[in-house]
Motif scaffolding. Structure first.
Motif, mmCIF file in Angstrom:
data_model
loop_
_atom_site.group_PDB
_atom_site.id
_atom_site.type_symbol
_atom_site.label_atom_id
_atom_site.label_comp_id
_atom_site.label_asym_id
_atom_site.label_seq_id
_atom_site.Cartn_x
_atom_site.Cartn_y
_atom_site.Cartn_z
ATOM 1 N N LEU A 291 0.524 -1.716 -0.404
ATOM 2 C CA LEU A 291 -0.135 0.072 -0.214
ATOM 3 C C LEU A 291 0.664 0.785 0.350
ATOM 4 O O LEU A 291 0.310 2.869 -0.671
ATOM 5 N N TRP A 292 1.963 1.481 1.054
ATOM 6 C CA TRP A 292 2.352 1.957 1.124
ATOM 7 C C TRP A 292 2.761 2.567 -0.103
ATOM 8 O O TRP A 292 3.592 3.811 -1.322
ATOM 9 N N LEU A 293 3.683 1.403 -1.107
ATOM 10 C CA LEU A 293 4.460 1.658 -2.895
ATOM 11 C C LEU A 293 3.813 2.075 -3.581
ATOM 12 O O LEU A 293 3.789 2.864 -3.945
ATOM 13 N N PHE B 270 2.757 6.821 -6.002
ATOM 14 C CA PHE B 270 2.276 6.898 -6.820
ATOM 15 C C PHE B 270 0.999 7.895 -7.658
ATOM 16 O O PHE B 270 0.492 8.488 -6.844
ATOM 17 N N ASN B 271 1.096 9.243 -8.096
ATOM 18 C CA ASN B 271 0.027 10.249 -8.665
ATOM 19 C C ASN B 271 -0.902 9.505 -8.642
ATOM 20 O O ASN B 271 -1.439 8.902 -8.910
ATOM 21 N N LEU C 218 -5.576 5.470 -9.005
ATOM 22 C CA LEU C 218 -7.045 5.660 -7.959
ATOM 23 C C LEU C 218 -6.956 4.012 -7.183
ATOM 24 O O LEU C 218 -6.929 2.346 -7.329
ATOM 25 N N ILE C 219 -6.586 4.150 -5.812
ATOM 26 C CA ILE C 219 -6.479 3.027 -5.153
ATOM 27 C C ILE C 219 -7.842 2.265 -4.600
ATOM 28 O O ILE C 219 -8.381 3.348 -3.581
ATOM 29 N N ILE C 220 -8.570 1.630 -4.512
ATOM 30 C CA ILE C 220 -10.164 1.310 -3.854
ATOM 31 C C ILE C 220 -10.136 -0.274 -3.082
ATOM 32 O O ILE C 220 -9.859 -1.283 -3.122
#
Length: 73
Positions: free
Chosen positions: A17-19, A23-24, A29-31
């Motif tokens: 998740l940190w990695l 990203f921009n 988008l992290i869901i």
């Protein structure tokens, strides 16, 4: 955008998740679905156990009308 789904072992979850958060946000988008899945599983369990509370369409309509009147002004 394209979508991918990953199943990740909990021991690397935080690092991954940190990695990904590096990203921009316009590019990715992290869901996170764990919370949604947990909620839905709990609701399904309540239905299966018979402890779920249901509402008729008429009762829902009355509830929504009351909320609309409350915030109308």
């Amino acid at each position: 955008m394209k979508t991918i789904e990953l199943k990740v072992n909990s021991r690397i979850y935080d690092r991954l998740l940190w990695l990904l958060r590096q990203f921009n946000p316009d590019d990715m988008l992290i869901i996170e679905r764990d919370k949604e899945q947990e909620y839905l599983q709990n609701e399904l369990k309540k239905i299966d156990e018979g402890s779920a509370k249901f509402m008729s369409l008429e009762d829902l309509d009355n509830l929504l009308e009351d909320q609309i009147k409350k915030y109308e002004n």
